[in-house]
Design a protein around this motif. Sequence first.
Motif, PDB file in Angstrom:
ATOM      1  N   ALA A  30      -1.695   4.516  -1.918  1.00 40.23           N
ATOM      2  CA  ALA A  30      -2.858   5.310  -2.314  1.00 40.23           C
ATOM      3  C   ALA A  30      -3.418   4.839  -3.660  1.00 40.23           C
ATOM      4  O   ALA A  30      -4.642   4.724  -3.820  1.00 40.23           O
ATOM      5  CB  ALA A  30      -2.489   6.789  -2.376  1.00 40.23           C
ATOM      6  N   VAL A  59       2.071  11.953  -3.921  1.00 45.74           N
ATOM      7  CA  VAL A  59       1.941  12.226  -2.492  1.00 45.74           C
ATOM      8  C   VAL A  59       3.024  13.185  -2.041  1.00 45.74           C
ATOM      9  O   VAL A  59       4.169  13.097  -2.482  1.00 45.74           O
ATOM     10  CB  VAL A  59       2.049  10.909  -1.687  1.00 45.74           C
ATOM     11  N   ARG A  87      -0.475  14.438   1.923  1.00 46.84           N
ATOM     12  CA  ARG A  87      -1.436  15.057   1.018  1.00 46.84           C
ATOM     13  C   ARG A  87      -1.374  14.259  -0.276  1.00 46.84           C
ATOM     14  O   ARG A  87      -0.307  14.091  -0.859  1.00 46.84           O
ATOM     15  CB  ARG A  87      -1.082  16.518   0.781  1.00 46.84           C
ATOM     16  N   VAL A  88      -2.534  13.765  -0.700  1.00 45.58           N
ATOM     17  CA  VAL A  88      -2.596  12.805  -1.795  1.00 45.58           C
ATOM     18  C   VAL A  88      -3.363  13.384  -2.981  1.00 45.58           C
ATOM     19  O   VAL A  88      -4.387  14.034  -2.801  1.00 45.58           O
ATOM     20  CB  VAL A  88      -3.285  11.499  -1.316  1.00 45.58           C
ATOM     21  N   THR A 109      -7.822   7.354   2.230  1.00 46.76           N
ATOM     22  CA  THR A 109      -7.523   7.860   3.577  1.00 46.76           C
ATOM     23  C   THR A 109      -7.344   6.714   4.556  1.00 46.76           C
ATOM     24  O   THR A 109      -6.362   6.661   5.308  1.00 46.76           O
ATOM     25  CB  THR A 109      -8.651   8.799   4.057  1.00 46.76           C
ATOM     26  N   GLU A 111      -3.678   5.661   6.258  1.00 45.71           N
ATOM     27  CA  GLU A 111      -3.592   5.743   7.721  1.00 45.71           C
ATOM     28  C   GLU A 111      -3.260   4.384   8.325  1.00 45.71           C
ATOM     29  O   GLU A 111      -2.433   4.278   9.219  1.00 45.71           O
ATOM     30  CB  GLU A 111      -4.889   6.304   8.301  1.00 45.71           C
ATOM     31  N   VAL A 130      -4.166  11.819   6.791  1.00 45.34           N
ATOM     32  CA  VAL A 130      -4.455  12.248   5.425  1.00 45.34           C
ATOM     33  C   VAL A 130      -5.571  13.286   5.485  1.00 45.34           C
ATOM     34  O   VAL A 130      -6.749  12.938   5.514  1.00 45.34           O
ATOM     35  CB  VAL A 130      -4.869  11.054   4.536  1.00 45.34           C
ATOM     36  N   VAL A 163      -7.563  14.366   0.011  1.00 46.99           N
ATOM     37  CA  VAL A 163      -7.281  13.529  -1.154  1.00 46.99           C
ATOM     38  C   VAL A 163      -7.910  14.244  -2.346  1.00 46.99           C
ATOM     39  O   VAL A 163      -9.126  14.331  -2.453  1.00 46.99           O
ATOM     40  CB  VAL A 163      -7.881  12.109  -1.010  1.00 46.99           C
TER      41      VAL A 163
END
Length: 127
Positions: free
Chosen positions: A36, A56, A64-65, A89, A93, A100, A103
């Motif tokens: 991320a 994360v 969840r970021v 995202t 992925e 995701v 963000v």
Amino acid sequence: MSDDPGTPAPRAVPPRVPPAERGATRIADRVVAKIAAQAAREALDVLPGQAPHAAVTVHHDIARVRVSLELAYPSDLATQCADIRRRVTLRVEECAGMTVPEVDIDIERLYPAQLRPASAGRNRRLR
């Protein structure tokens, strides 16, 4: 088949195990966070300040970021954040195979846009 004693007998092929029964692959949260953070760096190109960092939380292949970073100002902050969200995202992925749903972006500092190097788009350096 030949009756030659020097020819080895064919091996029995073990039955294939269905994918669901082979085991599980677990990607550590810190690895997803690195993906991320790198994606946020890619979305912003080159930054004169601190590199973005991410935290994360992963639960059942859902990540969840939260990305913390510095942005140039004056600039369109909403567009930059949307680009970062989209890139993070997509990369999480693609690389981790996780969904995701959100963000969150924490803008920790705004710096004058003049500080951005003139060659920002040409000489990208990964850290």
